[in-house]
Motif scaffolding. Structure first.
Motif, PDB file in Angstrom:
ATOM      1  N   ASP A 187       0.833  -1.203   0.000  1.00  0.00           N
ATOM      2  CA  ASP A 187       0.000   0.000   0.000  1.00  0.00           C
ATOM      3  C   ASP A 187       0.870   1.257   0.000  1.00  0.00           C
ATOM      4  O   ASP A 187       1.808   1.376   0.794  1.00  0.00           O
ATOM      5  CB  ASP A 187      -0.899   0.033   1.240  1.00  0.00           C
ATOM      6  CG  ASP A 187      -1.975  -1.031   1.190  1.00  0.00           C
ATOM      7  OD1 ASP A 187      -2.264  -1.510   0.084  1.00  0.00           O
ATOM      8  OD2 ASP A 187      -2.520  -1.383   2.249  1.00  0.00           O
ATOM      9  N   SER A 188       0.532   2.197  -0.884  1.00  0.00           N
ATOM     10  CA  SER A 188       1.261   3.468  -0.932  1.00  0.00           C
ATOM     11  C   SER A 188       0.361   4.534  -1.544  1.00  0.00           C
ATOM     12  O   SER A 188      -0.649   4.226  -2.182  1.00  0.00           O
ATOM     13  CB  SER A 188       2.553   3.338  -1.751  1.00  0.00           C
ATOM     14  OG  SER A 188       2.264   3.075  -3.109  1.00  0.00           O
ATOM     15  N   LEU A 189       0.728   5.796  -1.320  1.00  0.00           N
ATOM     16  CA  LEU A 189       0.019   6.924  -1.889  1.00  0.00           C
ATOM     17  C   LEU A 189       0.999   7.800  -2.645  1.00  0.00           C
ATOM     18  O   LEU A 189       2.145   7.978  -2.213  1.00  0.00           O
ATOM     19  CB  LEU A 189      -0.653   7.755  -0.791  1.00  0.00           C
ATOM     20  CG  LEU A 189      -1.754   7.082   0.036  1.00  0.00           C
ATOM     21  CD1 LEU A 189      -2.221   8.018   1.135  1.00  0.00           C
ATOM     22  CD2 LEU A 189      -2.922   6.681  -0.857  1.00  0.00           C
ATOM     23  N   SER A 190       0.551   8.346  -3.760  1.00  0.00           N
ATOM     24  CA  SER A 190       1.325   9.336  -4.512  1.00  0.00           C
ATOM     25  C   SER A 190       0.472  10.599  -4.629  1.00  0.00           C
ATOM     26  O   SER A 190      -0.727  10.511  -4.915  1.00  0.00           O
ATOM     27  CB  SER A 190       1.694   8.818  -5.900  1.00  0.00           C
ATOM     28  OG  SER A 190       2.545   7.694  -5.810  1.00  0.00           O
ATOM     29  N   ILE A 191       1.102  11.761  -4.404  1.00  0.00           N
ATOM     30  CA  ILE A 191       0.391  13.034  -4.477  1.00  0.00           C
ATOM     31  C   ILE A 191       0.991  13.864  -5.595  1.00  0.00           C
ATOM     32  O   ILE A 191       2.190  14.154  -5.597  1.00  0.00           O
ATOM     33  CB  ILE A 191       0.490  13.811  -3.150  1.00  0.00           C
ATOM     34  CG1 ILE A 191       0.039  12.939  -1.983  1.00  0.00           C
ATOM     35  CG2 ILE A 191      -0.347  15.086  -3.214  1.00  0.00           C
ATOM     36  CD1 ILE A 191       0.281  13.561  -0.629  1.00  0.00           C
ATOM     37  N   SER A 192       0.156  14.232  -6.553  1.00  0.00           N
ATOM     38  CA  SER A 192       0.590  15.087  -7.647  1.00  0.00           C
ATOM     39  C   SER A 192      -0.007  16.476  -7.437  1.00  0.00           C
ATOM     40  O   SER A 192      -1.219  16.610  -7.235  1.00  0.00           O
ATOM     41  CB  SER A 192       0.125  14.502  -8.984  1.00  0.00           C
ATOM     42  OG  SER A 192       0.497  15.343 -10.056  1.00  0.00           O
ATOM     43  N   THR A 193       0.850  17.516  -7.467  1.00  0.00           N
ATOM     44  CA  THR A 193       0.373  18.884  -7.265  1.00  0.00           C
ATOM     45  C   THR A 193       1.411  19.869  -7.799  1.00  0.00           C
ATOM     46  O   THR A 193       2.476  19.471  -8.293  1.00  0.00           O
ATOM     47  CB  THR A 193       0.091  19.149  -5.771  1.00  0.00           C
ATOM     48  OG1 THR A 193      -0.508  20.441  -5.637  1.00  0.00           O
ATOM     49  CG2 THR A 193       1.373  19.086  -4.956  1.00  0.00           C
ATOM     50  N   GLN A 194       1.108  21.194  -7.695  1.00  0.00           N
ATOM     51  CA  GLN A 194       2.055  22.217  -8.107  1.00  0.00           C
ATOM     52  C   GLN A 194       3.171  22.340  -7.064  1.00  0.00           C
ATOM     53  O   GLN A 194       2.950  22.121  -5.883  1.00  0.00           O
ATOM     54  CB  GLN A 194       1.362  23.579  -8.244  1.00  0.00           C
ATOM     55  CG  GLN A 194       0.155  23.576  -9.164  1.00  0.00           C
ATOM     56  CD  GLN A 194      -1.157  23.492  -8.403  1.00  0.00           C
ATOM     57  OE1 GLN A 194      -1.299  22.661  -7.502  1.00  0.00           O
ATOM     58  NE2 GLN A 194      -2.098  24.359  -8.771  1.00  0.00           N
TER      59      GLN A 194
END
Length: 405
Positions: free
Chosen positions: A276-283
């Motif tokens: 399980d993992s999370l990736s966050i895409s943002t400015q």
């Protein structure tokens, strides 16, 4: 006179109590029935006296010993299902005699002359085999289940003399099944054979359809560690064994699966899934007054819906079906976000700036992880100006001035 009246009163009370108790006692006797059991041999003849007999039912039991006639009286609850067993050095029953829905009745309980079998188990090298499982069956009914000692030997308890099926099992050895005859004291010798079969382990990720084969490490205790190629690894293992097979791969949760190997080649599929993992895409940076867009995906790059987003420790919302959340900017400076899906937490920091010049060089990652074109100004020349365009403008101005002269 007063004492006489008191004595009479007490007697009356006791008498009433006795009369009140009589129906219960009579009822208890009526709930009991007597089974007259006659213990007989294989020819139907009474075995005589001195044989211990036990009758048992749910919640109780009673013991008795046969008289010279071979009979014993057993008081049991009416309607009970009763098991009658014999305990004697001379006579034996492998399984109890059953009486259903007990009533006052007479039954013959057949017994057989008692015997024993001493079984010795050896391998092909004539070495005795310890901890081999030895089972006896008679007429399809299970009788005993024992294991050989350090000398490879086991002696059965007293059993009915006669014909039996003898089964011998041992991990790493082929099953051995033979017929034997048990007398008063019988010695049995059996040789069991070692053997191997081919075990193939398939490692896949069943998130995908069809499942995707994986190259991973497969550890089989007492055998070794294998590496799969195109998802498969194979090795020979002893027959009739059970293994807890461990599968590991970087970025994946470890999986342990029990594999039972019998007497033929076996293919076992073991599925593992990404950790399980999370990736966050943002400015990286955003101009004050504009919103910050967070896009959250999981270990399979799927949008994460319903993840909780906190800004500098304060909850600000949850991600939508596309894994996104927009957050307004209120002041310049670094803003930290924490995303929590209930299993994993991930953090990201975005810088809020109050001057367009501070956006120079900023790139906005898109949802696929590639970079979009920079926003805002670059090089400090104002919107849309670069050194090339400035030089071209100056040259144009010089040409216009020359024509005017």
């Amino acid at each position: 006179m007063g004492s006489t009246r008191l004595s009479i009163g007490l007697c009356l009370v006791m008498l009433v109590g006795m009369v009140g108790a009589l129906p219960a006692a009579v009822s208890a006797q009526q709930d009991q029935v007597t089974i007259t059991a006659t213990v007989v041999d294989q020819d139907g003849r009474s075995v005589g006296g001195g044989v211990d007999v036990t009758a048992s039912w749910q919640g109780g039991s009673v013991n008795g010993t046969t008289a010279s006639s071979g009979q014993v009286l057993l008081d049991v609850p009416r309607g009970a299902n009763v098991s009658i067993q014999v305990d004697d050095d001379r006579y034996v029953r492998n399984i109890p005699y059953e009486v259903s829905d007990a009533s006052t009745q007479s039954v013959d309980v057949p017994v057989t002359d008692a015997g024993t079998a001493t079984v010795t188990v050896r391998n092909a090298q004539n070495e005795t085999v310890e901890d081999a499982r030895v089972l006896l069956y008679r007429g399809g009914q299970f009788v005993t289940d024992q294991r050989t000692d350090a000398d490879g030997t086991v002696t059965t308890p007293a059993v009915e003399q006669g014909n039996y099926r003898l089964d011998i099992y041992k991990a790493g050895y082929l099953d051995n099944r033979t017929q034997i005859t048990v007398g008063s004291q019988t010695d049995i010798n059996r040789t069991i054979q070692q053997d191997e079969v081919l075990l193939t382990v398939e490692v896949v990720d069943d998130y995908f359809d069809p499942a995707e084969p994986l190259n991973a490490s497969v550890r089989i205790p007492s055998v070794g560690t294998l590496q799969t190629t195109d998802g498969d690894a194979a090795t020979t293992v002893p027959v009739n064994t059970k293994y807890n097979v461990d599968v590991t791969k970087d970025g994946y949760d470890q999986a342990t699966q029990t594999v039972t190997v019998k007497q033929r080649d076996l293919t076992e599929t073991i599925s593992i899934n990404r950790t399980d993992s999370l990736s966050i895409s943002t400015q990286d940076r955003v101009l004050l007054g504009n919103s910050i867009t967070l896009e959250v995906t999981d270990e399979y790059d799927d949008p994460v819906e319903g993840a909780t987003v906190s800004q500098d420790g304060q909850e600000v919302g949850t991600t939508d079906a596309d894994g996104q959340l927009e957050v307004d900017t209120e002041s310049a400076g670094s803003v930290s976000f924490t995303v929590d899906d209930g299993t994993v937490q991930e953090e990201v920091t975005v810088r809020v700036v109050d001057a367009p010049e501070e956006l120079t060089g900023t790139q906005i990652p898109d949802s696929t992880g590639t970079d979009a074109e920079p926003t805002g100004t670059s090089g400090g020349s104002g919107p849309g100006f670069t050194p090339v365009t400035v030089a071209a403008a100056l040259a144009l101005l010089s040409l216009v001035a020359a024509r005017r002269r």
